[in-house]
Design a protein around this motif. Structure first.
Motif, short mmCIF file in Angstrom:
data_model
loop_
_atom_site.label_atom_id
_atom_site.label_comp_id
_atom_site.label_asym_id
_atom_site.label_seq_id
_atom_site.Cartn_x
_atom_site.Cartn_y
_atom_site.Cartn_z
N MET A 1 77.61 106.38 57.84
CA MET A 1 77.77 106.14 56.64
C MET A 1 79.03 105.46 56.24
O MET A 1 78.97 104.30 55.52
CB MET A 1 77.28 107.30 55.79
N ALA A 2 80.21 105.90 56.77
CA ALA A 2 81.19 105.62 56.56
C ALA A 2 81.49 104.11 57.01
O ALA A 2 81.95 103.23 56.46
CB ALA A 2 82.37 106.54 57.05
N ARG A 3 80.89 103.89 58.39
CA ARG A 3 81.17 102.40 59.11
C ARG A 3 80.26 101.61 58.07
O ARG A 3 80.75 100.36 57.95
CB ARG A 3 80.40 102.57 60.52
N ALA A 4 79.14 102.02 57.60
CA ALA A 4 78.27 100.93 56.91
C ALA A 4 79.00 100.56 55.51
O ALA A 4 79.14 99.57 55.10
CB ALA A 4 76.93 101.53 56.48
N GLU A 5 79.64 101.60 54.65
CA GLU A 5 80.34 101.42 53.80
C GLU A 5 81.71 100.41 53.85
O GLU A 5 82.07 99.82 52.90
CB GLU A 5 80.55 103.00 52.97
N ALA A 6 82.26 100.82 54.92
CA ALA A 6 83.46 99.80 55.49
C ALA A 6 82.92 98.56 55.55
O ALA A 6 83.90 97.61 54.77
CB ALA A 6 84.30 100.47 56.51
N LEU A 7 82.02 98.38 56.14
CA LEU A 7 81.52 96.99 56.14
C LEU A 7 81.16 96.11 54.84
O LEU A 7 81.54 95.17 54.54
CB LEU A 7 80.23 96.96 57.20
N VAL A 8 80.52 97.03 53.96
CA VAL A 8 80.09 96.70 52.72
C VAL A 8 81.31 96.35 51.70
O VAL A 8 81.47 95.24 50.96
CB VAL A 8 79.21 97.66 51.93
N LYS A 9 82.38 97.27 51.98
CA LYS A 9 83.63 97.24 51.10
C LYS A 9 84.58 95.98 51.38
O LYS A 9 84.95 95.17 50.79
CB LYS A 9 84.52 98.17 51.28
N ALA A 10 84.44 95.63 52.86
CA ALA A 10 85.05 94.15 53.32
C ALA A 10 84.35 93.04 52.87
O ALA A 10 85.11 92.11 52.46
CB ALA A 10 84.98 94.50 55.01
N HIS A 11 82.95 92.98 52.62
CA HIS A 11 82.16 92.07 52.37
C HIS A 11 82.52 91.83 50.93
O HIS A 11 82.85 90.81 50.36
CB HIS A 11 80.69 92.40 52.42
N VAL A 12 82.64 92.97 50.14
CA VAL A 12 82.90 92.72 48.65
C VAL A 12 84.35 92.06 48.54
O VAL A 12 84.47 91.22 47.83
CB VAL A 12 82.88 94.04 47.82
N ALA A 13 85.34 92.48 49.38
CA ALA A 13 86.77 92.18 49.37
C ALA A 13 86.68 90.53 49.49
O ALA A 13 87.56 89.68 49.04
CB ALA A 13 87.39 92.74 50.17
N GLY A 14 85.92 90.18 50.48
CA GLY A 14 85.78 88.77 50.84
C GLY A 14 85.00 87.86 50.34
O GLY A 14 85.03 86.69 50.45
#
Ligand code: SF4
Ligand code: SF4
Length: 123
Positions: free
Chosen positions: A92-105
């Motif tokens: 879940m943390a890995r998925a959320e990290a990918l999403v947060k990077a997507h949001v930031a980018g």
């Protein structure tokens, strides 16, 4: 890989798709503790049976029917759907990290209201 949830879910997250999915492969559900903190919902690619019921249920057109049809701007979220696993904190943390990077980018997309965001995917 099967159906894919993308970024119009961020800021919407109403779980309408969960209610219509016949195989309970969309998480976190509202009755799971992670729902409150999850940025978006995810489809388990091995459990999805490609029935298509979630697509018309989504009020913001966040769900694509396969990775190949998912716009280039959303490719990181294909991976986020793929790695998320209910009851697995690391996944879940890995998925959320990918999403947060997507949001930031993608400040451009995030600046658009969720209901109009899918239309901007094609631009
Ligand atoms: S396509 Fe069907 S099985 Fe797959 S996530 Fe959507 S509702 Fe569930
Ligand atoms: S119906 Fe759409 S916006 Fe609502 S939780 Fe599912 S993917 Fe997200």
């Amino acid at each position: 890989m099967a159906f894919v949830i993308t970024d119009p879910c961020i800021g919407t997250k109403d779980a309408a798709c969960v209610d219509v999915c016949p195989v309970d492969c969309i998480h976190p559900r509202k009755d799971e503790p992670e729902f409150a903190t999850s940025t978006m919902l995810y489809i388990h690619p091995d459990e999805c049976i490609d029935c298509g019921a979630c697509v018309p249920a989504c009020p913001v057109a966040a769900i694509y029917d396969r990775p190949d049809s998912t716009p280039a701007s959303q490719k990181a979220l294909i991976q986020a759907n793929a790695v998320y696993r209910a009851n697995d904190a690391d996944a879940m943390a890995r998925a959320e990290a990918l999403v947060k990077a997507h949001v930031a980018g993608h400040a451009d997309l995030m600046g658009i209201a969720p209901a109009e965001r899918a239309a901007a995917h094609a631009k």
